[in-house]
Design a protein around this motif. Structure first.
Motif, PDB file in Angstrom:
ATOM      1  N   ILE A  82       0.869  -1.180   0.000  1.00 41.56           N
ATOM      2  CA  ILE A  82       0.000   0.000   0.000  1.00 41.56           C
ATOM      3  C   ILE A  82       0.904   1.227   0.000  1.00 41.56           C
ATOM      4  CG2 ILE A  82      -0.231   0.013   2.514  1.00 41.56           C
ATOM      5  CD1 ILE A  82      -2.928   1.089  -0.049  1.00 41.56           C
ATOM      6  N   ALA A  83       0.675   2.120  -0.935  1.00 39.77           N
ATOM      7  CA  ALA A  83       1.526   3.293  -1.076  1.00 39.77           C
ATOM      8  C   ALA A  83       1.271   4.296   0.040  1.00 39.77           C
ATOM      9  CB  ALA A  83       1.274   3.956  -2.430  1.00 39.77           C
ATOM     10  N   LEU A  84       2.310   5.011   0.411  1.00 38.07           N
ATOM     11  CA  LEU A  84       2.206   6.011   1.464  1.00 38.07           C
ATOM     12  C   LEU A  84       1.173   7.081   1.113  1.00 38.07           C
ATOM     13  CD1 LEU A  84       3.501   6.973   4.168  1.00 38.07           C
ATOM     14  CD2 LEU A  84       5.057   8.356   2.778  1.00 38.07           C
ATOM     15  N   ASP A  85       1.079   7.415  -0.175  1.00 43.19           N
ATOM     16  CA  ASP A  85       0.161   8.468  -0.604  1.00 43.19           C
ATOM     17  C   ASP A  85      -1.164   7.916  -1.133  1.00 43.19           C
ATOM     18  OD1 ASP A  85       1.110   7.304  -2.909  1.00 43.19           O
ATOM     19  OD2 ASP A  85       1.736   9.181  -3.877  1.00 43.19           O
ATOM     20  N   ALA A  86      -1.480   6.681  -0.789  1.00 41.72           N
ATOM     21  CA  ALA A  86      -2.769   6.106  -1.187  1.00 41.72           C
ATOM     22  C   ALA A  86      -3.904   6.873  -0.534  1.00 41.72           C
ATOM     23  CB  ALA A  86      -2.829   4.637  -0.779  1.00 41.72           C
ATOM     24  N   ASP A  90      -8.231   3.633   1.334  1.00 40.73           N
ATOM     25  CA  ASP A  90      -7.457   2.480   0.872  1.00 40.73           C
ATOM     26  C   ASP A  90      -6.373   2.118   1.881  1.00 40.73           C
ATOM     27  OD1 ASP A  90      -9.026   2.511  -1.386  1.00 40.73           O
ATOM     28  OD2 ASP A  90      -7.488   3.403  -2.680  1.00 40.73           O
ATOM     29  N   TRP A  91      -5.728   3.141   2.435  1.00 36.25           N
ATOM     30  CA  TRP A  91      -4.691   2.916   3.449  1.00 36.25           C
ATOM     31  C   TRP A  91      -5.265   2.174   4.658  1.00 36.25           C
ATOM     32  CZ3 TRP A  91       0.497   3.671   4.366  1.00 36.25           C
ATOM     33  CH2 TRP A  91       0.919   3.748   5.705  1.00 36.25           C
ATOM     34  N   GLN A  92      -6.390   2.672   5.154  1.00 39.47           N
ATOM     35  CA  GLN A  92      -7.017   2.048   6.316  1.00 39.47           C
ATOM     36  C   GLN A  92      -7.460   0.614   6.009  1.00 39.47           C
ATOM     37  OE1 GLN A  92      -7.342   3.237   9.367  1.00 39.47           O
ATOM     38  NE2 GLN A  92      -6.628   5.334   9.051  1.00 39.47           N
ATOM     39  N   ALA A  93      -8.034   0.407   4.830  1.00 46.00           N
ATOM     40  CA  ALA A  93      -8.508  -0.923   4.460  1.00 46.00           C
ATOM     41  C   ALA A  93      -7.352  -1.906   4.337  1.00 46.00           C
ATOM     42  CB  ALA A  93      -9.283  -0.858   3.144  1.00 46.00           C
ATOM     43  N   SER A 144       9.731  -2.805   3.239  1.00 45.52           N
ATOM     44  CA  SER A 144       9.800  -1.689   2.306  1.00 45.52           C
ATOM     45  C   SER A 144       8.844  -0.560   2.713  1.00 45.52           C
ATOM     46  CB  SER A 144       9.428  -2.174   0.903  1.00 45.52           C
ATOM     47  OG  SER A 144       8.017  -2.250   0.761  1.00 45.52           O
ATOM     48  N   PRO A 145       8.986   0.628   2.124  1.00 43.85           N
ATOM     49  CA  PRO A 145       8.068   1.731   2.433  1.00 43.85           C
ATOM     50  C   PRO A 145       6.607   1.420   2.119  1.00 43.85           C
ATOM     51  CG  PRO A 145      10.046   2.581   1.385  1.00 43.85           C
ATOM     52  CD  PRO A 145      10.112   1.081   1.276  1.00 43.85           C
ATOM     53  N   SER A 146       6.358   0.391   1.314  1.00 43.78           N
ATOM     54  CA  SER A 146       4.982   0.008   0.986  1.00 43.78           C
ATOM     55  C   SER A 146       4.457  -1.119   1.864  1.00 43.78           C
ATOM     56  CB  SER A 146       4.897  -0.431  -0.485  1.00 43.78           C
ATOM     57  OG  SER A 146       5.224   0.629  -1.349  1.00 43.78           O
ATOM     58  N   HIS A 147       5.258  -1.527   2.830  1.00 47.25           N
ATOM     59  CA  HIS A 147       4.882  -2.701   3.639  1.00 47.25           C
ATOM     60  C   HIS A 147       5.051  -2.473   5.140  1.00 47.25           C
ATOM     61  CE1 HIS A 147       5.605  -4.509  -0.381  1.00 47.25           C
ATOM     62  NE2 HIS A 147       4.607  -5.292  -0.043  1.00 47.25           N
ATOM     63  N   TRP A 148       4.778  -1.254   5.601  1.00 48.75           N
ATOM     64  CA  TRP A 148       4.808  -1.002   7.048  1.00 48.75           C
ATOM     65  C   TRP A 148       3.905  -1.989   7.780  1.00 48.75           C
ATOM     66  CZ3 TRP A 148       3.780   4.891   8.169  1.00 48.75           C
ATOM     67  CH2 TRP A 148       4.679   5.685   7.461  1.00 48.75           C
ATOM     68  N   HIS A 149       2.696  -2.142   7.221  1.00 55.46           N
ATOM     69  CA  HIS A 149       1.680  -2.959   7.899  1.00 55.46           C
ATOM     70  C   HIS A 149       2.102  -4.421   8.001  1.00 55.46           C
ATOM     71  CE1 HIS A 149       1.173  -3.250   3.675  1.00 55.46           C
ATOM     72  NE2 HIS A 149      -0.145  -3.356   3.584  1.00 55.46           N
ATOM     73  N   TYR A 150       2.770  -4.910   6.971  1.00 56.36           N
ATOM     74  CA  TYR A 150       3.247  -6.295   7.004  1.00 56.36           C
ATOM     75  C   TYR A 150       4.277  -6.472   8.125  1.00 56.36           C
ATOM     76  CZ  TYR A 150       5.518 -10.646   5.632  1.00 56.36           C
ATOM     77  OH  TYR A 150       6.050 -11.915   5.643  1.00 56.36           O
ATOM     78  N   ALA A 151       5.263  -5.583   8.177  1.00 58.07           N
ATOM     79  CA  ALA A 151       6.283  -5.676   9.211  1.00 58.07           C
ATOM     80  C   ALA A 151       5.666  -5.562  10.602  1.00 58.07           C
ATOM     81  CB  ALA A 151       7.343  -4.591   9.005  1.00 58.07           C
TER      82      ALA A 151
END
Length: 244
Positions: A82-86, A90-93, A144-151
């Motif tokens: 999920i992109a930082l600027d999504a 979309d970010w919350q979902a 990665s910057p697109s995977h904060w939530h995964y980490a």
């Protein structure tokens, strides 16, 4: 645990690491019920993105395994960018879906395993049950910057595992976690190709990513052979790409 063949539930069991774990456990004579998004022989269907799905899966697995589960292996997970600027929605979902599948559903299943084990007599190694949680290298080194939530979800899984180990060791429950780096599954192949595989491989001293059967061998050891004194252990399988 019982002297009869161990009864084991494995989530995310239809491909990659999960499929390799099921194969390795079956080769050791375990009675295994797997989980996937679609039902199949030996596989129970559950959409872990739905609240309460973990509890429903547990009940179905308990019925399939004759009312006894000796080992829970939480392997199901998603790795979605999920992109930082999504857009905010979309970010919350994306965060909600990742946390629900990777952490909340695992927590729900762990809770049921702890409650189940508390009502049983100890068996082999004086244990009433075992939990093996498949986390990730990202729990410690981030992603990665697109995977904060995964980490974040995998760090939560490691912390949860340690809490269970400390909280219930005296009651005969052992809990372990595995932290793989890249593993050669279909998802990893796509990711390596999209990010420039050579550069990523250069960051792994071993010179290659892990194979599913390598992670499965560790999961099988923890599920069947690891001594009770190992409870709380977190084992890395990452080719020395991150060492603690």
């Amino acid at each position: 645990m019982s002297e009869s063949p161990p009864h084991i539930l494995v989530t995310g069991a239809t491909r990659g690491i999960g499929a390799a774990i099921v194969e390795a456990l079956a080769a050791r004579g375990a009675k295994v019920v797997g989980h996937g998004t679609r039902a199949a022989p030996g596989v129970l269907a559950a959409d872990l993105s739905e609240g309460g799905a973990g509890d429903r899966l547990w009940d179905a697995a308990l019925e399939s395994l004759d009312g006894r589960i000796d080992v829970l292996i939480n392997n199901a997970g998603v790795f979605e960018a999920i992109a930082l600027d999504a857009p905010d929605a979309d970010w919350q979902a994306s965060w909600g879906r990742t946390m629900q599948i990777n952490l909340q559903s695992s927590a729900d299943l762990c809770r049921r395993m702890v409650l189940h084990a508390q009502g049983r007599e100890p068996g082999a190694a004086a244990l009433r049950g075992r939990i093996v949680n498949v986390a990730s290298r990202a729990a410690y080194r981030g992603d990665s910057p697109s995977h904060w939530h995964y980490a974040a979800s995998k760090a939560g899984m490691v912390a949860m595992t340690k809490s269970i180990a400390r909280g219930y060791a005296a009651q005969g429950l052992a809990a372990f976690a595995i932290c793989p780096g890249y593993v050669m599954t279909g998802m990893a192949e796509d990711y390596l190709a999209s990010r420039g595989g050579g550069k990523l491989l250069a960051d792994i001293p071993l010179g290659r990513v892990a194979q599913p059967d390598e992670v499965a061998s560790v999961a099988t050891y923890l599920a069947l052979d690891a001594p009770a004194s190992m409870t709380g252990a977190v084992l890395d399988v990452n080719g020395a790409s991150f060492v603690r």
